[in-house]
Each structure stands twice: as C-alpha cells, then as structure tokens.
Design a protein around this motif. Sequence first.
Motif, PDB file in Angstrom:
ATOM      1  N   PHE A  11      43.452  17.675 -24.157  1.00 27.77           N
ATOM      2  CA  PHE A  11      43.087  16.597 -25.075  1.00 27.77           C
ATOM      3  C   PHE A  11      44.179  15.538 -25.138  1.00 27.77           C
ATOM      4  CE2 PHE A  11      39.950  19.610 -26.635  1.00 27.77           C
ATOM      5  CZ  PHE A  11      38.867  18.772 -26.857  1.00 27.77           C
ATOM      6  N   LEU A  12      45.417  15.971 -25.222  1.00 26.85           N
ATOM      7  CA  LEU A  12      46.519  15.027 -25.289  1.00 26.85           C
ATOM      8  C   LEU A  12      46.646  14.215 -23.997  1.00 26.85           C
ATOM      9  CD1 LEU A  12      49.206  17.230 -27.074  1.00 26.85           C
ATOM     10  CD2 LEU A  12      47.860  15.352 -28.060  1.00 26.85           C
ATOM     11  N   SER A  13      46.445  14.873 -22.866  1.00 30.54           N
ATOM     12  CA  SER A  13      46.564  14.164 -21.599  1.00 30.54           C
ATOM     13  C   SER A  13      45.400  13.211 -21.359  1.00 30.54           C
ATOM     14  CB  SER A  13      46.686  15.143 -20.432  1.00 30.54           C
ATOM     15  OG  SER A  13      45.484  15.846 -20.237  1.00 30.54           O
ATOM     16  N   SER A  14      44.249  13.457 -21.966  1.00 28.00           N
ATOM     17  CA  SER A  14      43.155  12.497 -21.812  1.00 28.00           C
ATOM     18  C   SER A  14      43.428  11.241 -22.621  1.00 28.00           C
ATOM     19  CB  SER A  14      41.816  13.119 -22.223  1.00 28.00           C
ATOM     20  OG  SER A  14      41.780  13.352 -23.608  1.00 28.00           O
ATOM     21  N   ALA A  15      44.203  11.364 -23.701  1.00 29.12           N
ATOM     22  CA  ALA A  15      44.578  10.197 -24.496  1.00 29.12           C
ATOM     23  C   ALA A  15      45.660   9.378 -23.795  1.00 29.12           C
ATOM     24  CB  ALA A  15      45.055  10.634 -25.873  1.00 29.12           C
ATOM     25  N   ASN A  16      46.625  10.043 -23.168  1.00 30.27           N
ATOM     26  CA  ASN A  16      47.702   9.358 -22.460  1.00 30.27           C
ATOM     27  C   ASN A  16      48.127  10.214 -21.271  1.00 30.27           C
ATOM     28  OD1 ASN A  16      49.798   7.824 -21.576  1.00 30.27           O
ATOM     29  ND2 ASN A  16      51.052   8.045 -23.410  1.00 30.27           N
ATOM     30  N   PRO A  17      47.424  10.105 -20.136  1.00 28.80           N
ATOM     31  CA  PRO A  17      47.715  10.990 -19.004  1.00 28.80           C
ATOM     32  C   PRO A  17      49.096  10.789 -18.394  1.00 28.80           C
ATOM     33  CG  PRO A  17      46.138   9.308 -18.379  1.00 28.80           C
ATOM     34  CD  PRO A  17      46.336   9.175 -19.840  1.00 28.80           C
ATOM     35  N   PHE A  18      49.654   9.590 -18.510  1.00 28.32           N
ATOM     36  CA  PHE A  18      50.947   9.333 -17.878  1.00 28.32           C
ATOM     37  C   PHE A  18      52.099  10.000 -18.631  1.00 28.32           C
ATOM     38  CE2 PHE A  18      48.130   6.007 -16.440  1.00 28.32           C
ATOM     39  CZ  PHE A  18      48.298   6.116 -15.073  1.00 28.32           C
ATOM     40  N   GLU A  19      51.874  10.350 -19.870  1.00 27.69           N
ATOM     41  CA  GLU A  19      52.889  11.083 -20.622  1.00 27.69           C
ATOM     42  C   GLU A  19      52.996  12.521 -20.118  1.00 27.69           C
ATOM     43  OE1 GLU A  19      53.766  12.418 -25.240  1.00 27.69           O
ATOM     44  OE2 GLU A  19      52.471  10.696 -24.833  1.00 27.69           O
ATOM     45  N   TYR A  20      51.906  13.042 -19.591  1.00 23.65           N
ATOM     46  CA  TYR A  20      51.855  14.423 -19.092  1.00 23.65           C
ATOM     47  C   TYR A  20      51.549  14.443 -17.595  1.00 23.65           C
ATOM     48  CZ  TYR A  20      51.407  15.278 -24.069  1.00 23.65           C
ATOM     49  OH  TYR A  20      51.618  15.304 -25.419  1.00 23.65           O
ATOM     50  N   GLN A  21      52.048  13.460 -16.871  1.00 25.94           N
ATOM     51  CA  GLN A  21      51.664  13.301 -15.464  1.00 25.94           C
ATOM     52  C   GLN A  21      52.125  14.434 -14.552  1.00 25.94           C
ATOM     53  OE1 GLN A  21      53.191   9.707 -13.825  1.00 25.94           O
ATOM     54  NE2 GLN A  21      55.267  10.057 -14.554  1.00 25.94           N
ATOM     55  N   TYR A  22      53.082  15.212 -14.961  1.00 21.73           N
ATOM     56  CA  TYR A  22      53.550  16.333 -14.138  1.00 21.73           C
ATOM     57  C   TYR A  22      53.053  17.673 -14.669  1.00 21.73           C
ATOM     58  CZ  TYR A  22      56.545  12.749 -12.261  1.00 21.73           C
ATOM     59  OH  TYR A  22      57.008  11.593 -11.690  1.00 21.73           O
ATOM     60  N   ASP A  23      52.183  17.612 -15.674  1.00 19.55           N
ATOM     61  CA  ASP A  23      51.677  18.828 -16.289  1.00 19.55           C
ATOM     62  C   ASP A  23      50.151  18.737 -16.350  1.00 19.55           C
ATOM     63  OD1 ASP A  23      51.778  21.293 -17.535  1.00 19.55           O
ATOM     64  OD2 ASP A  23      52.203  20.492 -19.516  1.00 19.55           O
ATOM     65  N   ALA A  24      49.590  18.714 -17.515  1.00 26.24           N
ATOM     66  CA  ALA A  24      48.139  18.720 -17.694  1.00 26.24           C
ATOM     67  C   ALA A  24      47.490  17.402 -17.312  1.00 26.24           C
ATOM     68  CB  ALA A  24      47.793  19.061 -19.146  1.00 26.24           C
ATOM     69  N   GLY A  25      48.242  16.318 -17.235  1.00 28.22           N
ATOM     70  CA  GLY A  25      47.667  15.012 -16.903  1.00 28.22           C
ATOM     71  C   GLY A  25      47.685  14.688 -15.426  1.00 28.22           C
ATOM     72  N   TYR A  26      48.195  15.604 -14.592  1.00 31.34           N
ATOM     73  CA  TYR A  26      48.337  15.323 -13.160  1.00 31.34           C
ATOM     74  C   TYR A  26      47.004  14.964 -12.502  1.00 31.34           C
ATOM     75  CZ  TYR A  26      49.309  15.901  -8.231  1.00 31.34           C
ATOM     76  OH  TYR A  26      49.413  15.703  -6.888  1.00 31.34           O
ATOM     77  N   HIS A  27      45.980  15.773 -12.750  1.00 25.60           N
ATOM     78  CA  HIS A  27      44.677  15.520 -12.142  1.00 25.60           C
ATOM     79  C   HIS A  27      44.153  14.146 -12.527  1.00 25.60           C
ATOM     80  CE1 HIS A  27      44.936  19.916 -12.126  1.00 25.60           C
ATOM     81  NE2 HIS A  27      44.147  19.870 -11.073  1.00 25.60           N
ATOM     82  N   LEU A  28      44.250  13.832 -13.792  1.00 25.24           N
ATOM     83  CA  LEU A  28      43.725  12.571 -14.288  1.00 25.24           C
ATOM     84  C   LEU A  28      44.510  11.379 -13.749  1.00 25.24           C
ATOM     85  CD1 LEU A  28      41.645  11.175 -15.983  1.00 25.24           C
ATOM     86  CD2 LEU A  28      43.038  11.621 -17.988  1.00 25.24           C
TER      87      LEU A  28
END
Length: 175
Positions: A11-28
């Motif tokens: 949920f957090l990475s869908s709001a700001n994927p670049f904040e989690y780009q090496y973790d849960a936001g990588y795919h996005l």
Amino acid sequence: KFDSHYQILRFLSSANPFEYQYDAGYHLVMSLISFATGGLFGLGYGKSIHKYMNFPNPTTDFILPVVVEELGLVFGFIPIIVLYGILFVTLIQYTLRSNLTRSRIVFTGTFTYLIVHFILNVGGVAGLIPLTGVPLLFISSGGTSLLSIMCCLGLAESEIIATRRNEDENNIRKI
C-alpha cells in the motif's frame, strides 16, 4: 503468525513507489519506467529494453508495460482499452436486452470477471492501486486464465444465441 508488513509496504509503495524502489516498490518503478520509455508510439515491436533486464514477470502480470514500451500508448494501450470496451459494452447490452434470468447471470458474471481483472491489473501496473498479481486476460501468458475466460465467453456466446432466438420467437408471435 500472519505477517502483514509486506502487505502494508504494498500500500505504501503504491502511494510513492520511488520511496521503496529497492523493496516493495521495485516492480511498480520498473513498470512506470517502461510506460515512460514507450511514450506515444513506442520503441518498436520486439524492441523492449526492460523485459530483457531485471523486469519482473514481463509476460504475465506486467505484460501491459512491455506492450506500451514496444507499441506506445497510441498503438498499444489505446487498442487494448478499445477492445476491452467493446467487450464490456456488448456484455452490458445483452444483459439489459435479455429476458432470461440465466442469460443475465452469465452476462453479469462474465462482465464482472473481466472488469475486475482489468481494473486490478491495469490499476496495479499503473500505480493507481496496490499490486495484486492478477493477469491481464487475453494478453498475459498463462493457460489457466486464458482457459477460464474462454469458457466464460463461450457460455456468454451461448446465451447471446439464446437471447437472439428468444427475441426472434417473440417477434414472430407479434406478427
């Protein structure tokens, strides 16, 4: 014990994927980069750069960013939207036209199945909603999803024939 940390990160990475780009936001992040790389007209069929790199699931869950990267918004994304739209409108029209309860149930179920998959996949890869891992029907590789949607459409087509036959019989009776 149920670990909810990963779900919260989605949920957090869908709001700001670049904040989690090496973790849960990588795919996005990779998905959004593919969308941006494709632009309006794409790089050309088969010339996707990211599907050969560390792009996760380029033939299943993330097929849409690869299509947009290769064919662009104009020749990739818009035709997909239009074809899905035609299918949605046709199912809705027959749902409203049919007098048979069985047909309405089949049309509504098929429409719901399609629209839920479409919204979850497109919304997920575009960063509008959290990623779910739902394939884009008709386009993603995978036999089970293709088989199930083809069965649904076969049932819907059978009910379209029944609806037309019922309408023809009613028209003949009126004459």
